[in-house]
Motif scaffolding. Structure first.
Motif, PDB file in Angstrom:
ATOM      1  N   ARG A  28      -4.321 -13.608  -7.700  1.00 47.99           N
ATOM      2  CA  ARG A  28      -4.820 -14.232  -6.477  1.00 47.99           C
ATOM      3  C   ARG A  28      -5.072 -13.243  -5.348  1.00 47.99           C
ATOM      4  O   ARG A  28      -5.587 -13.628  -4.296  1.00 47.99           O
ATOM      5  N   ILE A  29      -4.722 -11.974  -5.533  1.00 49.92           N
ATOM      6  CA  ILE A  29      -4.919 -11.009  -4.450  1.00 49.92           C
ATOM      7  C   ILE A  29      -5.207  -9.628  -5.015  1.00 49.92           C
ATOM      8  O   ILE A  29      -4.557  -9.185  -5.962  1.00 49.92           O
ATOM      9  N   LEU A  30      -6.224  -8.980  -4.464  1.00 48.92           N
ATOM     10  CA  LEU A  30      -6.580  -7.601  -4.785  1.00 48.92           C
ATOM     11  C   LEU A  30      -6.299  -6.738  -3.560  1.00 48.92           C
ATOM     12  O   LEU A  30      -6.674  -7.105  -2.439  1.00 48.92           O
ATOM     13  N   ILE A  31      -5.655  -5.606  -3.768  1.00 51.31           N
ATOM     14  CA  ILE A  31      -5.575  -4.590  -2.709  1.00 51.31           C
ATOM     15  C   ILE A  31      -6.661  -3.571  -3.023  1.00 51.31           C
ATOM     16  O   ILE A  31      -6.635  -2.916  -4.075  1.00 51.31           O
TER      17      ILE A  31
ATOM     18  N   PHE B 146      13.673  -4.333  -8.244  1.00 52.33           N
ATOM     19  CA  PHE B 146      13.155  -3.143  -7.577  1.00 52.33           C
ATOM     20  C   PHE B 146      13.287  -3.315  -6.058  1.00 52.33           C
ATOM     21  O   PHE B 146      14.257  -3.899  -5.589  1.00 52.33           O
ATOM     22  N   LEU B 147      12.356  -2.815  -5.286  1.00 51.85           N
ATOM     23  CA  LEU B 147      12.333  -2.947  -3.821  1.00 51.85           C
ATOM     24  C   LEU B 147      13.542  -2.297  -3.133  1.00 51.85           C
ATOM     25  O   LEU B 147      14.391  -2.979  -2.556  1.00 51.85           O
ATOM     26  N   PRO B 148      13.647  -0.966  -3.181  1.00 56.62           N
ATOM     27  CA  PRO B 148      14.711  -0.306  -2.414  1.00 56.62           C
ATOM     28  C   PRO B 148      14.501  -0.490  -0.918  1.00 56.62           C
ATOM     29  O   PRO B 148      13.375  -0.676  -0.458  1.00 56.62           O
TER      30      PRO B 148
ATOM     31  N   MET C 139       3.777  -5.403  -4.122  1.00 55.34           N
ATOM     32  CA  MET C 139       4.809  -6.040  -3.300  1.00 55.34           C
ATOM     33  C   MET C 139       5.431  -5.033  -2.341  1.00 55.34           C
ATOM     34  O   MET C 139       5.712  -5.357  -1.177  1.00 55.34           O
ATOM     35  N   GLU C 140       5.641  -3.805  -2.815  1.00 58.27           N
ATOM     36  CA  GLU C 140       6.192  -2.778  -1.925  1.00 58.27           C
ATOM     37  C   GLU C 140       5.240  -2.491  -0.769  1.00 58.27           C
ATOM     38  O   GLU C 140       5.663  -2.285   0.370  1.00 58.27           O
ATOM     39  N   VAL C 141       3.933  -2.480  -1.060  1.00 60.07           N
ATOM     40  CA  VAL C 141       2.942  -2.280  -0.001  1.00 60.07           C
ATOM     41  C   VAL C 141       3.026  -3.407   1.025  1.00 60.07           C
ATOM     42  O   VAL C 141       3.031  -3.169   2.243  1.00 60.07           O
ATOM     43  N   LEU C 142       3.103  -4.641   0.552  1.00 57.33           N
ATOM     44  CA  LEU C 142       3.160  -5.778   1.474  1.00 57.33           C
ATOM     45  C   LEU C 142       4.462  -5.789   2.267  1.00 57.33           C
ATOM     46  O   LEU C 142       4.473  -6.146   3.452  1.00 57.33           O
ATOM     47  N   VAL C 143       5.566  -5.389   1.641  1.00 53.21           N
ATOM     48  CA  VAL C 143       6.840  -5.313   2.357  1.00 53.21           C
ATOM     49  C   VAL C 143       6.764  -4.275   3.465  1.00 53.21           C
ATOM     50  O   VAL C 143       7.206  -4.512   4.603  1.00 53.21           O
ATOM     51  N   ARG C 144       6.193  -3.105   3.157  1.00 53.29           N
ATOM     52  CA  ARG C 144       6.182  -1.997   4.118  1.00 53.29           C
ATOM     53  C   ARG C 144       5.103  -2.140   5.178  1.00 53.29           C
ATOM     54  O   ARG C 144       5.309  -1.792   6.338  1.00 53.29           O
ATOM     55  N   TYR C 145       3.912  -2.592   4.761  1.00 51.51           N
ATOM     56  CA  TYR C 145       2.747  -2.483   5.624  1.00 51.51           C
ATOM     57  C   TYR C 145       2.083  -3.822   5.956  1.00 51.51           C
ATOM     58  O   TYR C 145       1.154  -3.861   6.759  1.00 51.51           O
ATOM     59  N   GLY C 146       2.528  -4.901   5.332  1.00 54.48           N
ATOM     60  CA  GLY C 146       1.899  -6.186   5.568  1.00 54.48           C
ATOM     61  C   GLY C 146       2.353  -6.837   6.858  1.00 54.48           C
ATOM     62  O   GLY C 146       3.461  -6.587   7.359  1.00 54.48           O
TER      63      GLY C 146
ATOM     64  N   GLU D 295      -2.595   7.210   3.293  1.00 54.27           N
ATOM     65  CA  GLU D 295      -1.166   7.184   3.607  1.00 54.27           C
ATOM     66  C   GLU D 295      -0.448   6.075   2.830  1.00 54.27           C
ATOM     67  O   GLU D 295       0.635   6.286   2.260  1.00 54.27           O
ATOM     68  N   ILE D 296      -1.063   4.897   2.790  1.00 51.52           N
ATOM     69  CA  ILE D 296      -0.470   3.783   2.050  1.00 51.52           C
ATOM     70  C   ILE D 296      -0.411   4.105   0.566  1.00 51.52           C
ATOM     71  O   ILE D 296       0.594   3.822  -0.110  1.00 51.52           O
ATOM     72  N   ALA D 297      -1.485   4.699   0.043  1.00 50.74           N
ATOM     73  CA  ALA D 297      -1.529   5.035  -1.392  1.00 50.74           C
ATOM     74  C   ALA D 297      -0.399   5.975  -1.758  1.00 50.74           C
ATOM     75  O   ALA D 297       0.259   5.807  -2.803  1.00 50.74           O
ATOM     76  N   GLN D 298      -0.136   6.968  -0.921  1.00 44.10           N
ATOM     77  CA  GLN D 298       0.950   7.903  -1.212  1.00 44.10           C
ATOM     78  C   GLN D 298       2.302   7.204  -1.192  1.00 44.10           C
ATOM     79  O   GLN D 298       3.164   7.463  -2.023  1.00 44.10           O
ATOM     80  N   GLY D 299       2.473   6.291  -0.237  1.00 39.62           N
ATOM     81  CA  GLY D 299       3.727   5.547  -0.173  1.00 39.62           C
ATOM     82  C   GLY D 299       3.903   4.606  -1.351  1.00 39.62           C
ATOM     83  O   GLY D 299       5.018   4.375  -1.815  1.00 39.62           O
ATOM     84  N   ARG D 300       2.795   4.062  -1.853  1.00 37.14           N
ATOM     85  CA  ARG D 300       2.847   3.123  -2.968  1.00 37.14           C
ATOM     86  C   ARG D 300       3.140   3.823  -4.281  1.00 37.14           C
ATOM     87  O   ARG D 300       3.889   3.304  -5.124  1.00 37.14           O
ATOM     88  N   LEU D 301       2.552   4.988  -4.498  1.00 39.50           N
ATOM     89  CA  LEU D 301       2.591   5.617  -5.819  1.00 39.50           C
ATOM     90  C   LEU D 301       3.917   6.300  -6.130  1.00 39.50           C
ATOM     91  O   LEU D 301       4.271   6.452  -7.298  1.00 39.50           O
ATOM     92  N   GLY D 302       4.676   6.716  -5.106  1.00 40.88           N
ATOM     93  CA  GLY D 302       5.936   7.418  -5.366  1.00 40.88           C
ATOM     94  C   GLY D 302       6.910   6.608  -6.205  1.00 40.88           C
ATOM     95  O   GLY D 302       7.289   7.007  -7.311  1.00 40.88           O
ATOM     96  N   PRO D 303       7.331   5.433  -5.729  1.00 38.88           N
ATOM     97  CA  PRO D 303       8.244   4.606  -6.530  1.00 38.88           C
ATOM     98  C   PRO D 303       7.635   4.186  -7.858  1.00 38.88           C
ATOM     99  O   PRO D 303       8.328   4.104  -8.880  1.00 38.88           O
TER     100      PRO D 303
END
Length: 417
Positions: free
Chosen positions: A178-181, A64-66, A106-113, A251-259
């Protein structure tokens, strides 16, 4: 638009099909059995772990991870057919490190971490060394409207303090989690309801985090993954654990849920395709009332309707993936909403008929039972049907507010004879 497989997708698709045939399908019953062995269902599955190593060695990993150099470099459209193949087995997505909620996290951490977040949590997630969970839904409010959430995220010096009650935190039951968002309200009085929320990273184990219980899905506990009810009692984390900044949670939730919705839809099509294949083989091998069951007209109709429903859902999903790649997730929100409703509805119908084709055996079969439970659940996860239908209606109505009806004959007049 062109939905022809790219050379890269063709190669990976062939590798996936071979891996599934050689390693995944033959080991499914063993993996189910291993969950039940030893008296503790909340432990890793040895055969699954072995297959993960094998998949990684063969390059079938993080597909994954476009728009990221950390994955296989595939677009959403290129990844979609691969997600469908993975959907054909309950275990497959994790074997290739492409399972929810880790993919979305992982997509959240790639984009926003931050670089620190990525080093501490993204790298081990990409390596398949740890698992993660996403805590958004709450039992006390209608969480389909994410602005309703009540979990408190309060700044206290160099820390954030979290208090709240979550459930359906998928993945939190895994011993490797090991991690909760966590999504909560950091600014409840902000007049903009979509700027009240924030997301913060909570490491596990944590003394203030209590796993209350697992929540079954149609009786399945989904061990060792699980869907957990979680309490946060004065959970303190460094202020640096905030994602993107205060007020950016929605904003993050919307970005996360699309893919994630694309992934769910393609996986559920794979689930239903396997159910249809198994049903067809069953119908041709069983006889009743003087001939193969497949010769009965009602089954001819159901098989044909199943093929139509799945092909429609697949084309809709590929179209949505193509739009995400070409114009972005926000501009593709109508198409994403369409598939999130259409794909599980198609899958439920096909799987239900497949169970019927097996008769009493259909309700006892691991593959069929998990398929049906998953398909029905997808009508709720990542936003229920009702939310997506409301969004589609709003977007459809908006198109005509400033349009010239003379161009389309859509002036809305009633012509009486």
């Amino acid at each position: 638009m062109d939905f022809e497989f790219s050379p890269r997708t063709r190669d990976l698709r062939e590798q996936l099909l071979n891996f599934m045939a050689e390693h995944v399908y033959p080991n499914e019953e063993r993996m189910y059995a291993e969950i039940d062995q030893g008296g503790d269902r909340w432990q890793t599955i040895p055969t699954l772990e072995r297959l993960k190593t094998l998949a990684r060695d063969q390059g079938l990993w993080n597909l994954f991870l476009p728009e990221s150099e950390l994955g296989a470099g595939l677009t959403n459209l290129e990844y979609a057919p691969l997600a469908e193949i993975m959907g054909r087995s309950h275990f497959a997505a994790e074997i290739f490190n492409c399972s929810a909620p880790d993919t979305g996290n992982m997509e959240v951490l790639v984009r926003y971490g931050t670089p620190e977040h990525k080093e501490k949590w993204l790298t081990p997630l990409l390596n398949g060394e740890i698992r993660s969970a996403f805590s958004m839904t709450e039992p006390a409010v209608a969480s389909s409207d994410a602005t309703n959430i009540q979990t408190e995220i309060r700044r206290d010096g160099d820390e954030y303090v979290i208090n709240g009650h979550k459930w359906w935190s998928s993945g939190a039951g895994d011993p490797r989690c090991r991690i909760l968002i966590v999504m909560g309200k950091s600014d409840p009085d902000n007049p903009d309801r979509h700027r009240q929320q924030s997301m913060v990273l909570v490491p596990l184990p944590h003394p203030g985090v209590t796993i209350v219980r697992h929540l079954p899905v149609f009786g399945f506990d989904d061990a060792p993954h699980g869907h957990m009810e979680v309490r946060f009692d004065n959970v303190r984390v460094p202020a640096s654990n905030i994602l993107l900044g205060e007020g950016r949670g929605f904003e993050i939730a919307q970005g996360r849920l699309g893919p994630g919705r694309i992934h769910h839809c393609m996986r559920i099509i794979g689930v239903a395709e396997r159910a249809l294949e198994r049903a067809c083989r069953r119908l041709e091998s069983r006889e009743a009332f003087g001939g193969p069951i497949a010769n009965q007209s009602i089954w001819s109709e159901r098989i044909a309707e199943s093929r139509i429903a799945l092909d429609q859902a697949r084309l809709l999903t590929l179209h949505a993936a193509w739009k995400m790649d070409t114009v972005g997730n926000k501009e593709a929100r109508m198409e994403i909403a369409e598939i999130k409703v259409a794909a599980p509805h198609a899958a439920i119908k096909v799987i239900d008929w497949a169970i019927q084709a097996f008769g009493a055996g259909g309700v006892a079969d691991h593959v069929m039972a998990n398929a049906y439970a998953y398909a029905r659940t997808v009508r709720i996860v990542d936003g229920p049907d009702e939310v997506h239908r409301n969004q589609m209606a709003r977007l459809e109505l908006r198109k005509y507010r400033n349009a010239d009806p003379a161009r389309t004959g859509g002036e809305g007049k009633v012509y009486l004879a």
